[in-house]
Every structure is written in C-alpha cells, then in structure tokens.
Design a protein around this motif. Structure first.
Motif, short mmCIF file in Angstrom:
data_model
loop_
_atom_site.label_atom_id
_atom_site.label_comp_id
_atom_site.label_asym_id
_atom_site.label_seq_id
_atom_site.Cartn_x
_atom_site.Cartn_y
_atom_site.Cartn_z
N LEU A 89 0.82 -1.20 0.00
CA LEU A 89 0.00 0.00 0.00
C LEU A 89 0.86 1.25 0.00
CD1 LEU A 89 -2.94 1.03 0.08
CD2 LEU A 89 -2.76 1.09 2.57
N MET A 90 2.03 1.18 0.63
CA MET A 90 2.91 2.33 0.68
C MET A 90 3.41 2.72 -0.71
SD MET A 90 3.13 3.63 3.66
CE MET A 90 1.37 3.30 3.66
N ILE A 91 3.53 1.74 -1.59
CA ILE A 91 3.92 2.04 -2.98
C ILE A 91 2.84 2.88 -3.64
CG2 ILE A 91 4.40 1.05 -5.26
CD1 ILE A 91 5.54 -1.41 -3.79
N LEU A 92 1.59 2.47 -3.46
CA LEU A 92 0.48 3.24 -4.00
C LEU A 92 0.39 4.61 -3.35
CD1 LEU A 92 -2.43 0.64 -4.34
CD2 LEU A 92 -1.19 1.77 -6.18
N PHE A 93 0.72 4.68 -2.06
CA PHE A 93 0.68 5.96 -1.35
C PHE A 93 1.67 6.94 -1.97
CE2 PHE A 93 2.61 8.65 1.98
CZ PHE A 93 1.51 9.41 2.32
N VAL A 94 2.88 6.48 -2.21
CA VAL A 94 3.92 7.33 -2.82
C VAL A 94 3.48 7.79 -4.21
CG1 VAL A 94 6.29 7.41 -3.69
CG2 VAL A 94 5.79 6.32 -1.49
N VAL A 95 2.93 6.87 -4.99
CA VAL A 95 2.45 7.21 -6.33
C VAL A 95 1.29 8.20 -6.25
CG1 VAL A 95 1.36 6.32 -8.43
CG2 VAL A 95 3.20 5.02 -7.33
N GLY A 96 0.36 7.95 -5.33
CA GLY A 96 -0.79 8.83 -5.18
C GLY A 96 -0.40 10.23 -4.77
N VAL A 97 0.46 10.34 -3.75
CA VAL A 97 0.93 11.65 -3.31
C VAL A 97 1.71 12.34 -4.43
CG1 VAL A 97 2.48 12.86 -1.73
CG2 VAL A 97 0.97 11.09 -0.86
N GLY B 186 -15.01 5.37 -8.81
CA GLY B 186 -15.22 5.29 -7.37
C GLY B 186 -14.18 4.47 -6.64
N SER B 187 -13.05 4.19 -7.30
CA SER B 187 -11.99 3.34 -6.71
C SER B 187 -12.56 1.99 -6.27
CB SER B 187 -11.32 4.04 -5.54
OG SER B 187 -10.70 5.24 -5.95
N GLU C 274 -11.83 -1.31 -1.39
CA GLU C 274 -12.18 -2.46 -0.55
C GLU C 274 -10.93 -3.26 -0.17
OE1 GLU C 274 -15.81 -1.09 -2.50
OE2 GLU C 274 -13.80 -1.51 -3.23
N SER C 275 -10.08 -3.51 -1.18
CA SER C 275 -8.84 -4.27 -0.91
C SER C 275 -7.93 -3.49 0.02
CB SER C 275 -8.12 -4.55 -2.23
OG SER C 275 -8.93 -5.32 -3.09
N GLY C 276 -7.83 -2.17 -0.23
CA GLY C 276 -6.99 -1.33 0.62
C GLY C 276 -7.50 -1.28 2.05
N PHE C 277 -8.82 -1.26 2.22
CA PHE C 277 -9.41 -1.25 3.56
C PHE C 277 -9.02 -2.51 4.31
CE2 PHE C 277 -12.46 -1.79 6.87
CZ PHE C 277 -12.89 -0.52 7.23
N LEU C 278 -9.17 -3.66 3.67
CA LEU C 278 -8.85 -4.93 4.32
C LEU C 278 -7.37 -5.01 4.66
CD1 LEU C 278 -10.98 -7.37 2.12
CD2 LEU C 278 -11.52 -6.51 4.41
N MET C 279 -6.54 -4.38 3.83
CA MET C 279 -5.10 -4.41 4.05
C MET C 279 -4.69 -3.46 5.17
SD MET C 279 -2.13 -3.61 1.23
CE MET C 279 -3.00 -4.62 0.03
N LEU C 280 -5.25 -2.25 5.16
CA LEU C 280 -4.84 -1.22 6.12
C LEU C 280 -5.48 -1.40 7.48
CD1 LEU C 280 -3.46 1.47 6.82
CD2 LEU C 280 -5.41 2.65 5.79
N TYR C 281 -6.78 -1.67 7.52
CA TYR C 281 -7.49 -1.65 8.79
C TYR C 281 -7.39 -2.96 9.57
CZ TYR C 281 -9.35 2.94 7.79
OH TYR C 281 -9.47 4.28 7.56
N LYS C 282 -6.66 -3.93 9.02
CA LYS C 282 -6.37 -5.12 9.84
C LYS C 282 -5.47 -4.73 11.01
CE LYS C 282 -2.34 -6.55 7.12
NZ LYS C 282 -1.78 -7.56 6.20
N LEU C 283 -4.84 -3.54 10.91
CA LEU C 283 -4.00 -3.03 11.99
C LEU C 283 -4.83 -2.40 13.10
CD1 LEU C 283 -1.37 -1.21 9.72
CD2 LEU C 283 -1.27 -3.56 10.59
#
Length: 365
Positions: free
Chosen positions: A159-167, A287-288, A293-302
């Motif tokens: 997800l951090m890869i997508l974060f860097v690309v998104g920012v 609407g992404s 949905e995939s990002g939510f399951l990945m991030l919010y498992k924390l």
C-alpha cells in the motif's frame, strides 16, 4: 449545451463499467465468507454510530454546497442552498461512476448552466473547489502518514507504494496548477521551448497544442485574479473543505465505534483513511471500486480485530460510497422525472395559449 447532453448519455453508458466492477468486487469479498455470520455480526452493531457515519456523509455533500453558494455569490448569483446541494449531488454521483472521477465537474457545469450560471463563472468556481480539494487531500495524507508512520511502516509495504504514487501524482498536479496560476509567464516560456522542439521534430499538431494550452493558461489567470481579490472567501472555502474531508475520513472511526471498540482515537482513523484515500486515487477506477475495498482490508487489519474486519469494510464502504451513490442516483432520477413533468406541462400550456391566440385572431378577421 448539446455537448453536455451527449456527455450525460456517455457517462451513463460508461457507468456500466462501474457496475461490473461492483459485481466482481463483491464476488471476491463474499466467496470465502459465511453470509449468515456476516449478517449476524452486522445486526449486533450500534445503530447510533452508523447514523453518525451517514450524517458525516451528509456533511461532506453539504460543505461542498456551501462552498458553491459562497463563491457563486461573489459573481452576484442569489443561489439558494438547495440548488447548490443539487450541484454537489451531481458531482458526487457522476464522479463515482466514471473513471478518474471525470464525469462530475462537467455535469455540475451543465446543472449550473440550466440555472443561468455562466459557464465561465461555474468553471472558475469548480476550479477553486478542485484546487482546495487537492490541497486538503494531500495535507491530510501527509499528516496522516507522519502521525501514523509507526503503525503503517513495515506492515503494509504494498500500500505504501500506491501511497507514494498517489501523493506524487496529486502533488505534481497541484504544483502544475499553482505554477500556471501564479507563474503563467514562466509556463508560457517553457511551452514555447516545447513547441519549438515539436516543430524541430516535425510534429504537425504543435501549434494546435500551443493554442489549447494558452487558452487554459488564460482561464487559470482569471482564477488567480479571483483568488487574490477574494482572500476572505478563499480562506472560508479552505476551512470548509477541511471540515468536508475530515467528515469523509471519519466514517471508518464511527464504524469502529459501532462495534463497541474504543482503543484508537478518531485522529488515528482519519490519518489512516487519508493515507488510503490518496493511495487508491492514483488508480483510474470508477469510485476506486475494488481498490478501496482491498486497501481497507489491508490497512485496517492493523486497527480492527480480524473477526469483524470484513463486516467493518462492508459497513464503511457501504455508508461512505454505495449507499450515497444509490441515494444520489435516486434523487437525480426523481428530480429528472419531476423536471420532465414540469416541462411537459409548460409545453401543453404554451400550446393551448397559442391555439387560443390563433382562434381569437381568426375571429377578429
């Protein structure tokens, strides 16, 4: 405005991709889940917090409407809040069902045109909205990443890869806009150099590209003058946009509370959601859908216990996206039917008046 009517039909046609993505997304979400367990878990959540989440989405739409009304008033338009809510709903719905949210602003311009708002004015107002949406989105994402870096780093590298690309993409877009707004001459000089290079490469459409870019620069110049002359309005627009994005990003927190959890604060969730939001924004999906949905399951498992993670995702995305896409679509459908009836009644009335006028003219002869 024929082009906008054609665009309306094109957007509805392309909305098919949106529904296909939904089908595939929910197939992969539900294929390994026990639906009875999901329904049982969701039925036990605290409804009060779900209502707060829904109210947060209403605040999201209302804040944009307030900004529309505030900025349109500068041009002398006495637009009521209900009309501005209609613009906001149009933007949310058509942005949600089109790739890269490309359909929202054209439909808002079309709706404003129907209410006698000049295209030049509506374009400028929407452009100001876009600038601050980009600014606040990036601001929240960076603050969220910095404040939650100990939670994020080392746990969700993909997800951090997508974060860097998104920012990176959003920041590049924002810097480009700021450069055009306040350093237009420098941009023109760079444009002239590029055009000369294209001529050297014997690119036939170099002059056409130059003409189009210069017309955009001229439009941006009007926007820069508007920003400079209306600093108070611009500051209020920025603050309203901060409230708007905060309300949107707070929804996962209210879902968290609905399960009876209280370990993490609202700021933790707003920061995490800001990171997720800008990460999936780099993907050109309506609407992404799927990515969120995939990002939510990945991030919010924390943050969520694994036992309720899927249910939390369904509730969060259900309220922040699917429910309001449905409600906004229903609102637009009802409004369209109502407007059609009014127009039909006006045509019948005009036809009757015309018939009466002709009969009187004949009688006089």
């Amino acid at each position: 405005m024929k082009d906008y009517k054609n665009l309306f039909l094109k957007i509805l046609k392309n909305g098919g991709l949106f529904f296909i993505l939904i089908v595939f997304t929910f197939y992969f979400v539900f294929k390994d889940m026990d639906l009875r367990t999901v329904i049982s878990t969701i039925s036990e959540v605290n409804i009060f917090y779900l209502l707060i989440a829904a109210v947060s989405m209403c605040i999201f739409l209302l804040c944009e409407a307030i900004n529309f009304r505030r900025n349109l008033s500068v041009f002398g338009y006495k637009t009521n809040l209900l009309k501005c809510v209609n613009y906001s709903i149009n933007g949310f719905f058509f942005s949600s069902i089109t790739p890269s949210a490309s359909g929202g602003q054209p439909m808002q311009i079309y709706q404003m045109y129907k209410d006698d708002v000049k295209i030049s004015h509506s374009t400028l107002v929407l452009f100001v909205e876009f600038i601050f949406f980009q600014t606040v989105t990036i601001m929240y994402a960076l603050i969220g990443f910095i404040s939650q870096r100990s939670l994020l780093l080392g746990n969700i590298n993909s997800l951090m890869i997508l974060f860097v690309v998104g920012v990176g993409c959003n920041l590049f877009m924002l810097m480009l806009i700021v450069s055009v707004l306040f350093y237009s001459e420098g941009v023109r000089n760079i444009l002239n150099v590029l055009v000369r290079f294209l001529h050297f490469c014997k690119f036939k459409k170099a002059d056409m590209i130059k003409e189009k870019v210069e017309s955009v620069i001229d439009e941006y110049k009007d926007c820069s003058m508007y920003i400079v002359k209306n600093k108070g309005i611009i500051f209020k627009t920025f603050i309203t946009k901060c409230v708007q994005i905060f309300a949107l990003h707070s929804i996962p927190y209210w879902i968290y509370c609905s399960f009876g959890f209280s370990e993490y604060s609202i700021f933790t969730f707003v920061g995490a959601q800001a990171v997720l939001f800008i990460s999936v924004s780099a993907l050109p999906l309506p609407g992404s859908v799927g990515a969120s949905e995939s990002g939510f399951l990945m991030l919010y498992k924390l943050l969520f216990p694994v036992t309720v993670l899927n249910e939390a995702m369904l509730l969060s995305r259900g309220i922040s996206f699917y429910l309001f896409v449905f409600l906004c679509g229903l609102f637009l459908l009802v409004k369209w039917v109502g407007d059609s009836k009014v127009k039909r009644a006006e045509r019948i009335k005009a036809a009757k008046e015309s018939k009466v006028y002709k009969q009187r003219a004949v009688q006089q002869i």
